[in-house]
Design an enzyme around this catalytic site. Structure first.
Site, PDB file in Angstrom:
ATOM      1  N   GLU A  93       0.840  -1.198   0.000  1.00 50.00           N
ATOM      2  CA  GLU A  93       0.000   0.000   0.000  1.00 50.00           C
ATOM      3  C   GLU A  93       0.875   1.248   0.000  1.00 50.00           C
ATOM      4  O   GLU A  93       1.959   1.238   0.581  1.00 50.00           O
ATOM      5  CB  GLU A  93      -0.855   0.035   1.270  1.00 50.00           C
ATOM      6  CG  GLU A  93      -1.618  -1.250   1.511  1.00 50.00           C
ATOM      7  CD  GLU A  93      -2.392  -1.246   2.819  1.00 50.00           C
ATOM      8  OE1 GLU A  93      -3.362  -1.985   2.911  1.00 50.00           O
ATOM      9  OE2 GLU A  93      -2.022  -0.515   3.754  1.00 50.00           O
ATOM     10  N   CYS A 106       3.608   8.597   0.420  1.00 50.12           N
ATOM     11  CA  CYS A 106       4.121   7.821   1.541  1.00 50.12           C
ATOM     12  C   CYS A 106       4.353   6.397   1.050  1.00 50.12           C
ATOM     13  O   CYS A 106       3.419   5.714   0.634  1.00 50.12           O
ATOM     14  CB  CYS A 106       3.132   7.844   2.704  1.00 50.12           C
ATOM     15  SG  CYS A 106       3.663   6.817   4.089  1.00 50.12           S
ATOM     16  N   CYS A 113       7.478  -5.916   8.266  1.00 50.98           N
ATOM     17  CA  CYS A 113       8.576  -5.255   8.970  1.00 50.98           C
ATOM     18  C   CYS A 113       9.000  -6.163  10.119  1.00 50.98           C
ATOM     19  O   CYS A 113       8.177  -6.880  10.675  1.00 50.98           O
ATOM     20  CB  CYS A 113       8.099  -3.916   9.533  1.00 50.98           C
ATOM     21  SG  CYS A 113       9.410  -2.938  10.308  1.00 50.98           S
ATOM     22  N   CYS A 117       7.861  -2.734  16.553  1.00 43.88           N
ATOM     23  CA  CYS A 117       7.276  -1.639  17.355  1.00 43.88           C
ATOM     24  C   CYS A 117       5.839  -2.046  17.705  1.00 43.88           C
ATOM     25  O   CYS A 117       5.050  -2.391  16.826  1.00 43.88           O
ATOM     26  CB  CYS A 117       7.281  -0.330  16.578  1.00 43.88           C
ATOM     27  SG  CYS A 117       8.928   0.194  16.101  1.00 43.88           S
ATOM     28  N   CYS A 120       2.472  -0.524  16.103  1.00 41.71           N
ATOM     29  CA  CYS A 120       2.445  -0.343  14.646  1.00 41.71           C
ATOM     30  C   CYS A 120       1.879  -1.569  13.947  1.00 41.71           C
ATOM     31  O   CYS A 120       2.275  -2.698  14.233  1.00 41.71           O
ATOM     32  CB  CYS A 120       3.862  -0.071  14.150  1.00 41.71           C
ATOM     33  SG  CYS A 120       3.970   0.127  12.361  1.00 41.71           S
ATOM     34  N   GLY A 164       7.684  -1.144   6.726  1.00 39.61           N
ATOM     35  CA  GLY A 164       9.096  -1.479   6.609  1.00 39.61           C
ATOM     36  C   GLY A 164      10.028  -0.470   7.234  1.00 39.61           C
ATOM     37  O   GLY A 164       9.637   0.654   7.546  1.00 39.61           O
ATOM     38  N   HIS A 221       9.952   8.485  19.932  1.00 43.63           N
ATOM     39  CA  HIS A 221       8.781   8.019  20.690  1.00 43.63           C
ATOM     40  C   HIS A 221       8.991   7.872  22.191  1.00 43.63           C
ATOM     41  O   HIS A 221       8.082   7.412  22.901  1.00 43.63           O
ATOM     42  CB  HIS A 221       8.242   6.691  20.149  1.00 43.63           C
ATOM     43  CG  HIS A 221       7.909   6.708  18.690  1.00 43.63           C
ATOM     44  ND1 HIS A 221       7.330   7.793  18.071  1.00 43.63           N
ATOM     45  CD2 HIS A 221       8.070   5.775  17.722  1.00 43.63           C
ATOM     46  CE1 HIS A 221       7.152   7.511  16.792  1.00 43.63           C
ATOM     47  NE2 HIS A 221       7.595   6.308  16.550  1.00 43.63           N
ATOM     48  N   CYS A 338      -0.505   7.069   9.776  1.00 41.34           N
ATOM     49  CA  CYS A 338       0.769   6.496  10.223  1.00 41.34           C
ATOM     50  C   CYS A 338       0.586   5.188  10.945  1.00 41.34           C
ATOM     51  O   CYS A 338      -0.255   5.055  11.816  1.00 41.34           O
ATOM     52  CB  CYS A 338       1.457   7.437  11.187  1.00 41.34           C
ATOM     53  SG  CYS A 338       1.996   8.896  10.391  1.00 41.34           S
TER      54      CYS A 338
END
Ligand code: SAH
Length: 356
Positions: A93, A106, A113, A117, A120, A164, A221, A338
């Site tokens: 995507e 984006c 990935c 995290c 995510c 990723g 973060h 995000c």
């Protein structure tokens, strides 16, 4: 028979060599790049090349165009998510975001990935594979074609913030950025490319030495290792202090101001003292903090900070002289915000199965 090589994966130098090996002058490589970046799907369309040479190219190479499966438009009209089918049936995507100053894409650098995290969506199924440089390039080419068809402006900025970790697919990502920068083709300025990393410190140093002045965005973060370890496994490998050292080095080498991304998660990293600690941590060189209110991902336990905590966090940073902006949330209703891009499968021929 082995599959033909995707010509989009070739750097300019490689293409020049290949063209010369086929008995043609090196400048033909730039002609080919021009056509490829315009989105042609067949060598026969490259009308300024000799016909016999076009035929030879066709015999030697394929043009790895991506097939578009679906486009989802946000109600606001500001964001569009495209789903592309890769040749091995993975789906990737990407999101077009329409800002006043132009269109930003984006882009993903990997299918899935492996950074883990915990807030995510991209990491949920782990890493499937790296994208090739040509596949990343093809995203930009196809998106530009779709924008043009629509009478819209081409992509002016790229953010490597899809699924990723770009620095975990280092070689292909560097190759891709060089390709998209080629004056004969898309001619994107390095300054208009933002590479976002969760902080792979050795690779940050390496990137600083590459001589490609892209904008570096660091997903921090957390203001310290203890908080960071609660949400990012990579924090066990690299400390925030080392990340800051690498960021400062990046600034010194490239002159580019660093962006620190900070996703605010309720009761985890959103207290005033976290903001104070953050201000202390990053002081002393040009940078700015981009606050991203958490996009809640189904199945994950983390919650978005309440609005007043977000406001207070931003206020504390400002009062400490930190430059801070807040990420606008333009693609929310199409799951294009995000941390929401994730790998999907194309299953069977009957219909597209889109895993959420
Ligand atoms: N691997 C790169 C690119 C990831 S996506 C990186 O870590 O920077 C870009 C940004 O979105 C990162 O800052 C990432 O931490 C953030 N992000 C991921 N999931 C999110 C979520 N659910 N809500 C808000 N931001 C998120």
């Amino acid at each position: 028979m082995a599959e033909k090589a995707d010509i989009l994966d070739f750097s300019l130098e490689e293409l020049e060599r290949a063209v010369e090996d086929l008995g043609q002058p090196a400048y033909r490589a730039k002609q080919i790049v021009k056509w490829l970046h315009k989105g042609v799907g067949h060598f026969d369309e490259m009308t300024d090349l000799p016909q016999a040479f076009r035929h030879t190219l066709h015999e030697q190479f394929r043009i790895g165009k991506l097939q578009i499966l679906e486009s989802l438009h946000s109600k606001s009209g500001y964001a569009t998510k495209h789903l592309f089918l890769l040749s091995d049936h993975n789906i990737i995507e990407c999101v077009v975001i329409r800002y006043k100053y132009g269109n930003t894409l984006c882009l993903s650098t990997q299918v899935g990935c492996r950074m883990g995290c915990q807030f995510c969506a991209s990491t949920i199924g782990g890493l499937v594979r790296n994208l090739s440089a040509g596949e990343m390039l093809s995203h930009v080419i196809e998106t530009n074609r779709l924008l043009e068809e629509n009478g819209e402006r081409r992509i002016g900025h790229l953010v490597l913030m899809g699924s990723g970790e770009p620095l975990d697919n280092y070689k292909n990502t560097i190759e891709f950025m060089k390709m998209v920068h080629l004056p004969a083709g898309i001619n994107m300025s390095y300054r208009n490319i933002t590479l976002s990393t969760c902080g792979l410190v050795p690779r940050m140093f390496e990137l600083a030495d590459e001589g490609l002045p892209v904008t570096l965005s660091v997903s921090l973060h957390a203001p310290n290792d203890n908080v960071r370890k609660l949400i990012m496994p990579v924090a066990s490998a690299y400390s925030v202090v080392d990340i800051i050292k690498a960021s400062r080095y990046y600034y010194e080498k490239t002159g580019r101001r660093i962006t620190f991304e900070y996703t605010l998660i309720k009761d985890l990293n959103d207290r005033e003292e976290h903001a104070e600690e953050l201000a202390e941590l990053i002081k002393g060189f040009p940078n700015h903090v981009n606050i991203i209110p958490l996009n809640e991902v189904e199945g994950l336990d983390f919650r978005r900070s309440p609005e007043r905590s977000i406001q207070r966090f931003i206020q504390v940073l400002k009062s400490r002289g930190v430059e801070v902006t807040r990420r606008r949330e333009l693609g929310f209703d199409i799951e294009g915000a995000c941390g929401q891009l994730r790998r999907s499968f194309y299953s069977g021929s009957e219909s597209q199965h889109y895993e959420r």
